[in-house]
Structure formats: C-alpha cells, structure tokens
Design a protein around this motif. Structure first.
Motif, PDB file in Angstrom:
ATOM      1  N   MET A 113       0.980  -1.287   0.072  1.00  0.00           N
ATOM      2  CA  MET A 113       0.182   0.024   0.063  1.00  0.00           C
ATOM      3  C   MET A 113       0.775   1.497   0.127  1.00  0.00           C
ATOM      4  O   MET A 113       0.543   2.295  -0.775  1.00  0.00           O
ATOM      5  N   LEU A 114       2.025   1.294   0.852  1.00  0.00           N
ATOM      6  CA  LEU A 114       2.902   2.252   0.789  1.00  0.00           C
ATOM      7  C   LEU A 114       3.275   2.831  -0.812  1.00  0.00           C
ATOM      8  O   LEU A 114       3.446   3.947  -1.073  1.00  0.00           O
ATOM      9  N   ILE A 115       3.946   1.768  -1.456  1.00  0.00           N
ATOM     10  CA  ILE A 115       4.641   1.936  -2.762  1.00  0.00           C
ATOM     11  C   ILE A 115       3.452   2.334  -3.503  1.00  0.00           C
ATOM     12  O   ILE A 115       3.423   3.314  -4.508  1.00  0.00           O
ATOM     13  N   GLU A 116       2.172   1.492  -3.640  1.00  0.00           N
ATOM     14  CA  GLU A 116       1.289   1.903  -4.709  1.00  0.00           C
ATOM     15  C   GLU A 116       0.688   3.468  -4.483  1.00  0.00           C
ATOM     16  O   GLU A 116       0.757   4.011  -5.539  1.00  0.00           O
ATOM     17  N   HIS A 117       0.683   3.869  -3.236  1.00  0.00           N
ATOM     18  CA  HIS A 117      -0.032   5.234  -3.051  1.00  0.00           C
ATOM     19  C   HIS A 117       1.135   6.207  -3.406  1.00  0.00           C
ATOM     20  O   HIS A 117       0.809   7.130  -3.971  1.00  0.00           O
ATOM     21  N   LEU A 118       2.633   5.801  -3.209  1.00  0.00           N
ATOM     22  CA  LEU A 118       3.525   6.638  -3.698  1.00  0.00           C
ATOM     23  C   LEU A 118       3.456   6.987  -5.233  1.00  0.00           C
ATOM     24  O   LEU A 118       3.626   8.052  -5.626  1.00  0.00           O
ATOM     25  N   ASP A 119       3.325   5.712  -5.902  1.00  0.00           N
ATOM     26  CA  ASP A 119       3.292   5.811  -7.290  1.00  0.00           C
ATOM     27  C   ASP A 119       2.123   6.600  -7.763  1.00  0.00           C
ATOM     28  O   ASP A 119       2.106   7.234  -8.593  1.00  0.00           O
ATOM     29  N   GLU A 120       0.817   6.231  -7.190  1.00  0.00           N
ATOM     30  CA  GLU A 120      -0.454   6.887  -7.751  1.00  0.00           C
ATOM     31  C   GLU A 120      -0.189   8.563  -7.411  1.00  0.00           C
ATOM     32  O   GLU A 120      -0.798   9.355  -8.097  1.00  0.00           O
ATOM     33  N   ALA A 121       0.459   8.767  -6.391  1.00  0.00           N
ATOM     34  CA  ALA A 121       0.625  10.284  -6.013  1.00  0.00           C
ATOM     35  C   ALA A 121       1.649  10.958  -6.836  1.00  0.00           C
ATOM     36  O   ALA A 121       2.124  12.232  -6.582  1.00  0.00           O
TER      37      ALA A 121
ATOM     38  N   SER B 159      -1.974   5.955   3.072  1.00  0.00           N
ATOM     39  CA  SER B 159      -1.986   4.880   2.529  1.00  0.00           C
ATOM     40  C   SER B 159      -3.053   3.713   3.413  1.00  0.00           C
ATOM     41  O   SER B 159      -3.758   3.020   2.794  1.00  0.00           O
ATOM     42  N   LYS B 160      -2.912   3.744   4.651  1.00  0.00           N
ATOM     43  CA  LYS B 160      -3.566   2.938   5.516  1.00  0.00           C
ATOM     44  C   LYS B 160      -5.118   3.395   5.282  1.00  0.00           C
ATOM     45  O   LYS B 160      -5.903   2.465   5.204  1.00  0.00           O
ATOM     46  N   ALA B 161      -5.485   4.744   5.495  1.00  0.00           N
ATOM     47  CA  ALA B 161      -6.783   5.165   5.131  1.00  0.00           C
ATOM     48  C   ALA B 161      -7.344   4.786   3.951  1.00  0.00           C
ATOM     49  O   ALA B 161      -8.366   4.108   3.989  1.00  0.00           O
ATOM     50  N   ARG B 162      -6.485   4.730   2.794  1.00  0.00           N
ATOM     51  CA  ARG B 162      -7.007   4.420   1.523  1.00  0.00           C
ATOM     52  C   ARG B 162      -7.327   2.847   1.360  1.00  0.00           C
ATOM     53  O   ARG B 162      -8.339   2.267   0.854  1.00  0.00           O
TER      54      ARG B 162
ATOM     55  N   GLU C  93     -10.721  -1.032  -4.375  1.00  0.00           N
ATOM     56  CA  GLU C  93      -9.705  -1.268  -5.702  1.00  0.00           C
ATOM     57  C   GLU C  93      -8.552  -0.741  -5.279  1.00  0.00           C
ATOM     58  O   GLU C  93      -7.385  -1.486  -6.032  1.00  0.00           O
ATOM     59  N   PHE C  94      -8.414   0.251  -4.611  1.00  0.00           N
ATOM     60  CA  PHE C  94      -6.834   0.316  -4.050  1.00  0.00           C
ATOM     61  C   PHE C  94      -6.190  -0.673  -3.344  1.00  0.00           C
ATOM     62  O   PHE C  94      -4.962  -0.975  -3.565  1.00  0.00           O
ATOM     63  N   ALA C  95      -7.011  -1.167  -2.442  1.00  0.00           N
ATOM     64  CA  ALA C  95      -6.534  -2.332  -1.678  1.00  0.00           C
ATOM     65  C   ALA C  95      -6.062  -3.466  -2.610  1.00  0.00           C
ATOM     66  O   ALA C  95      -4.995  -4.133  -2.321  1.00  0.00           O
ATOM     67  N   GLU C  96      -6.925  -3.644  -3.583  1.00  0.00           N
ATOM     68  CA  GLU C  96      -6.290  -4.658  -4.732  1.00  0.00           C
ATOM     69  C   GLU C  96      -5.158  -4.487  -5.457  1.00  0.00           C
ATOM     70  O   GLU C  96      -4.594  -5.421  -5.391  1.00  0.00           O
TER      71      GLU C  96
ATOM     72  N   ARG D   3       0.854  -5.068  -5.518  1.00  0.00           N
ATOM     73  CA  ARG D   3       2.115  -4.404  -5.446  1.00  0.00           C
ATOM     74  C   ARG D   3       3.273  -5.175  -4.501  1.00  0.00           C
ATOM     75  O   ARG D   3       4.250  -5.347  -4.615  1.00  0.00           O
ATOM     76  N   VAL D   4       2.304  -5.909  -3.578  1.00  0.00           N
ATOM     77  CA  VAL D   4       3.257  -6.924  -2.882  1.00  0.00           C
ATOM     78  C   VAL D   4       3.862  -8.065  -3.815  1.00  0.00           C
ATOM     79  O   VAL D   4       4.757  -8.354  -3.486  1.00  0.00           O
ATOM     80  N   VAL D   5       2.707  -8.462  -4.591  1.00  0.00           N
ATOM     81  CA  VAL D   5       3.345  -9.616  -5.401  1.00  0.00           C
ATOM     82  C   VAL D   5       4.394  -9.019  -6.375  1.00  0.00           C
ATOM     83  O   VAL D   5       5.371  -9.721  -6.670  1.00  0.00           O
ATOM     84  N   ALA D   6       4.237  -7.985  -6.826  1.00  0.00           N
ATOM     85  CA  ALA D   6       5.381  -7.140  -7.690  1.00  0.00           C
ATOM     86  C   ALA D   6       6.696  -7.323  -6.826  1.00  0.00           C
ATOM     87  O   ALA D   6       7.684  -7.397  -7.237  1.00  0.00           O
ATOM     88  N   LEU D   7       6.568  -6.694  -5.449  1.00  0.00           N
ATOM     89  CA  LEU D   7       7.832  -6.481  -4.648  1.00  0.00           C
ATOM     90  C   LEU D   7       8.445  -7.726  -4.604  1.00  0.00           C
ATOM     91  O   LEU D   7       9.536  -8.022  -4.833  1.00  0.00           O
ATOM     92  N   GLN D   8       7.649  -8.895  -4.139  1.00  0.00           N
ATOM     93  CA  GLN D   8       8.278 -10.269  -3.899  1.00  0.00           C
ATOM     94  C   GLN D   8       8.736 -10.940  -5.049  1.00  0.00           C
ATOM     95  O   GLN D   8       9.652 -11.411  -5.133  1.00  0.00           O
TER      96      GLN D   8
END
Ligand code: ARG
Length: 585
Positions: free
Chosen positions: A177-185, A203-206, A212-215, A220-225
């Motif tokens: 969520m941290l990285i996804e939020h950074l990217d989208e912002a 990012s936690k709030a979103r 959809e953001f959670a998805e 992103r977790v998959v991408a990171l791993q």
C-alpha cells in the motif's frame, strides 16, 4: 588484584575443603553482604543446605567451617577479622578495616574498578530497538532501545563479545500500500519521500476505504516479492529514508546502535523457504486450513484449542515467526552465538515462548545456547492509562527527548545561575536525556511504569539527577580544595569511621552487581546499587569532613581518595546504563 568478595569466597572454599574434603571445593558459600552491621559485613549461609545434605545439624557444619577459617589480622593481613555463628547456622563475617582499605585502594588504581573480565566469555547476540520502517518510533521502542543498550553495555563490560542486532521491520505486506500510494501520487521518483508517518496513515486510510486501491496494493506486494525493479527501488528508498531517521534518533539518544547493526527482516527473505523445508524434514510441519503450522506443546488459544505457530500462509507468504526462526538459526550458526537475547515488549511473550520451544524441540540450537526473552511492560501516563499525547495520539520518541532536554535546561538555568547559557544548555541536555533513560531503567522492567516528568527530573530520590548530583558534589569538593580530580593519586583510602566502612563495603559490591545484571538482564539492579552508593556517599560526607581545616592531612587525602572512587564508580555505572555525567550542574 582480587576484591574482598573473591577473597572471602576463596577463604570459604578452602575452609570447606578443609572441613569436608575436595568434593566441597565448588559448593556455593551463599555469601551476601549482611543486611545489618550488627551481623557483620558479610553473611555466608551455606551451613543450612549443607547440613541437610550431610545429615548434620547446620550449626555443627558452620562450626566445622569456621574452625578452618583463618581469622584475625595477626594471621598476616587476612581479610576476616572476626567470625560468629548465629541463629540456625549463619556465619557472620566481620572484615578487617585494613583489608577493606587495601581493596578500595586497589579498585581506585584499576581502570576497570576491580571488575575483572569474565574468564569464560561468550558471544552474545542482543536484539533490541528493532523499529518498523515508515512507522514512527514510539515509547515502546524507547524501552527496547534504552534497556537493550544498557544490557549490551553491561555484557560487553563483563567481558563478553556482544553482537548488537537491529531486527528492523523492513518487509511485509504494508509495503504494497505504501508503494502503490506513492506511485499513484506521482511521488515515487522523488528524492525525499516526505513524512513517512503521514504516508503510512494516508495509505492505510485508502487501503481500508477503497477496495480497488486495496486490490492494487496487493498486486504491489506480488510485484515486490517478484522483484519488480521499479517497486524494489521504491522499497529501498523507503527503507533508506527510515534508516536515516532512526540513525538520527540513535545519535540523539547516545545509544551504541550503528547502521552496521541493522539486519532487518528482509535479510532473511531468501532463507525462509529453507526454514519451512527443514521443518518439514524434521516432521514438525502440519497443514491447517491451507496454512503451514508447527504445533507447539502446551500452547492453547483462549478457547482451549491447541495453538500452533504459523509459518506459512495459505497464499504461500511467510510470517514474523518464520523470519524469527531464520534469524535464530543465523545467529546461532553464522554468528556462532552462545546466548541469544531479545529485548521486546511483554505482549510478544507467547511468540518467543513458541519460538524457543520449537528451536529446542528440533535441536535447532545446541543445548548449551542460552535463549533469553527480555520482556518489558508498558509506559503509562500519570493517570495510569496508556501514555498518549493530549490529542490522543501515540507519543513520538523524538518529542520526548526534546521535552526532556528543554525541561532540564530550564531547571539548570534556574538552579545554577553561575552556569553560562551554553553550559546550562549542555548540562541540561545530558541530565534531561539521562533522566529519561534512567526513569525507564530504574523500575523493574517487567512492570508497567508511570511516566512523570516531575519525578524523573527530581534531584531527590532514585533519579538520574540525584546520581549525577553526587558526582557533581565530588567534583565540587575537588574544585573547592583546588585539587585536580584526574591527577589526584596521593591518598590512601582509610577505613576508620563507620560511614567510611559502609561506603567501602558498598563500593565492593560494584563487581557483583555488574555480574548479577549480566546474568539477570535486569538493569534496575544496577540503578538500585548506584542509588544506594550515592546515598551512602552523601551520608559519609555529612559525617566525615574532608576539606575542613582541623582534618589531619593523611585523613583528608584518604577521604579524597574515597570521594574519587565513589565518583569513578558512579561514572562507570552510569556509563553502563548509557547515561553521561557532568562535572557541574
Ligand atoms: N519490529 C518488532 C516490533 O516493533 C520488534 C522485533 C523484535 N525482534 C525480533 N527478533 N522479533 O514489534
């Protein structure tokens, strides 16, 4: 040099051998300082257990030991002056003043204050501080950092090889969520990622509000791993920025942790499949609802069902416990540790109990390796509830340090107008930080403690300012007498007055106290000791004038030597707690 306690132990052990034969040379004499000078200076309580073992009345056993003891200064400077048997068979030992004076003198002449490094040293890994990336360090981390640092210092001083490990929380699904939020912002490419705590909250709030953001965060977790380069780069940046922040906090706190001590959770990533394989090979692994679990005997959930340790989620992901298994293996095997110490809050007790049980059950650490979970309680507000800011937020560690320092600076300026502005700033900062640390260290760590600025900054009571003040007082005596503290060597401690004797006896307990902290990992024992030492010093100084003109020169020099020894012991003891002294305040 051998200190009096060692001399006494040796004397008792040869008396034991004399009385009962070689087999008893290693019997514990159960030697302790006497609680009341009426009963001598030390008390040896070995006669009771020994009597039971030998089937003889304890008083008789005590007498047999006493008959073998060398007593009386006539016997050539012996340490025991007088001995009595009391009650059921206590052996009360009175020490000779000359031996005590000699011991104090030797302590003063030794850079380690008579504390010899331990013979059988160990490699000890101390896991402490261990904050989480992109999360603020809070008061819980204050405890781990302060207590862990003191423990690491004490173990090192005791002679062990200490390896500090900062088990940084730098991996896990939250990075999705941290990285996804950074990217989208559109912030992912930025040099600085800004306020990471804010980023975490946003990012936690979103994540909680936008499915959809959670998805996307999960993707992103998959991408990171999976090692996606852009995602990895963002993760590295997050970790690096957090590490810089932690380093700045450690620097302000004067703790020994360095960047090289960081071995975060991510370090163990590539070892996790191997951990699960090994559990499988050892027959430890079960599958429960698709997850990989390890049953651990004796653990139940609140409904009484068997509670296993979960090591692999049904989606294949690994957990905190898996990482800790890998870390323990690494520490025991690669770092070759004899002892693993974990300074972590009490709520994680079950995790560590299960971890240790598993490591033992499958022989993953050798029997001789000692495993120590060093739990601590919570910090409470003055109202006795969880410590929070007025607005209800968790208290940031850095804000506490700021406030401790500014409060202490204000007190210094008020109490000692002779200090220049800059001196008051420096002194206040040292005393304030010391007070904050000491408040945390001086209570039994397993208990919750109430955070009180007023109490921790008080000049009276078991506080850092009280101890530092005793050190300052000694320096004040030397300044007033125009004597250079560091250069002073011309005094020979004398033990004439009962206050001198009590103080010297207290000084002799420094080594045993360090030893007991190295074993129990309870820094408050050292705090209590230093508090008693400082109180003993004040009492001595009340009754035994040092600089007064009617004091004979050799007495004065002896007392100055004693003052210096007290100061050096306070300084060394406080240093072991990670607390700095000042020479005036
Ligand atoms: N990061 C964890 C926390 O903040 C503490 C880690 C303690 N060390 C360990 N090996 N589990 O709660």
């Amino acid at each position: 040099m051998t200190d009096v306690t060692t001399q006494l132990k040796q004397a008792l052990s040869s008396a034991l051998t004399g009385a009962f034969g070689e087999d008893f040379a290693d019997a514990d004499p159960l030697l302790n300082p006497a609680g009341n000078p009426k009963f001598g200076d030390y008390q040896a309580n070995l006669a009771m257990p020994l009597g039971k073992k030998l089937g003889r009345p304890p008083r008789e056993v005590a007498q047999a030991v006493v008959d073998q003891l060398e007593v009386g200064s006539s016997s050539g400077g012996g340490v025991i002056e007088k001995v009595e048997i009391a009650g059921p068979g206590f052996i009360n030992l009175h020490l000779s003043s000359a031996a005590l004076a000699e011991s104090a003198h030797a302590m003063l002449g030794d850079a380690r204050l008579g504390v010899a490094p331990i013979d059988n040293k160990q490699t000890v890994v101390v896991d402490y501080s261990s904050p989480n990336v992109a999360k603020e360090m809070h008061v819980g981390h204050l405890r781990s950092t302060v207590i862990g640092d003191a423990i690491a210092r004490v173990l090192a001083f005791h002679g062990h090889d200490v390896i500090r490990q900062n088990h940084l929380g730098d991996w896990g699904t939250q990075f999705g969520m941290l990285i996804e939020h950074l990217d989208e912002a559109g912030q992912i490419e930025q040099e600085s990622l800004g306020d990471l705590t804010k980023l975490y909250k946003e990012s936690k709030a979103r994540f909680d509000a936008e499915p959809e953001f959670a998805e996307r965060a999960k993707q992103r977790v998959v991408a990171l791993q999976g090692g996606d380069e852009k995602t990895l780069a963002a993760w590295r940046k997050l970790v690096a920025q957090s590490q810089d922040y932690f380093a700045s906090v450690y620097d302000r706190m004067g703790v020994l942790l360095e960047p090289g001590d960081i071995r975060g959770e991510s370090f163990y990533n590539d070892k996790l499949p191997g951990v699960v394989d090994r559990l499988k090979a050892d027959g430890a692994l079960r599958v429960s609802q698709g997850a990989g679990v390890v049953p651990v005997e004796g653990f139940k959930d609140k409904d009484g069902n068997a509670l296993p340790m979960i090591v692999q989620k049904s989606d294949g992901g690994y957990l905190y416990a898996t990482t800790d298994l890998a870390a323990a293996l690494f520490r025991a095997d690669e770092l070759d540790a004899d002892r693993l110490v974990y300074v972590v809050g009490a709520p994680q007790r079950q995790h560590f109990d299960m971890l240790f049980a598993t490591l033992r059950r499958y022989g993953w650490v050798k029997d001789g390796v000692r495993l120590d979970f060093v739990p601590f309680g919570q910090v409470l507000g003055e109202d006795g509830r969880i410590f929070r800011t007025r607005s209800g937020d968790t208290v940031r560690l850095i804000d506490l340090i700021d406030e401790a320092e500014s409060r202490a600076v204000a007190v210094c300026k008020e109490k000692n107008p002779e200090l220049t502005g800059e001196e008051a700033e420096n002194v206040g900062r040292a005393v304030g930080l010391g007070a904050l640390k000491y408040a945390d260290l001086s209570s039994d760590r397993i208990k919750d403690y109430r955070f009180s600025w007023q109490r921790m900054l008080a000049l009276d009571g078991n506080t850092a300012p009280y101890l530092i003040n005793a050190y300052v007082r000694v320096h004040g005596i030397f300044r007033k007498g125009g004597i250079d503290f560091d250069a002073f060597t011309s005094g020979h401690v004398q033990v004439e007055d009962s206050n001198e004797k009590a103080l010297v006896l207290k000084l002799m307990q420094f080594g045993p106290t360090v030893e007991s902290v190295a074993d129990s990992l309870e820094p408050h024992r050292l705090c209590n000791y230093l508090y008693e030492l400082a109180s003993g010093f004040h009492k001595f100084f009340e009754h035994c004038p040092v600089l007064r003109s009617d004091v004979p020169d050799d007495v004065r020099r002896g007392r100055l030597a004693l003052c210096k020894l007290v100061a050096l012991t306070l300084r060394q003891g406080l240093e072991l707690l990670g607390i700095e002294v000042v020479e005036r305040m």
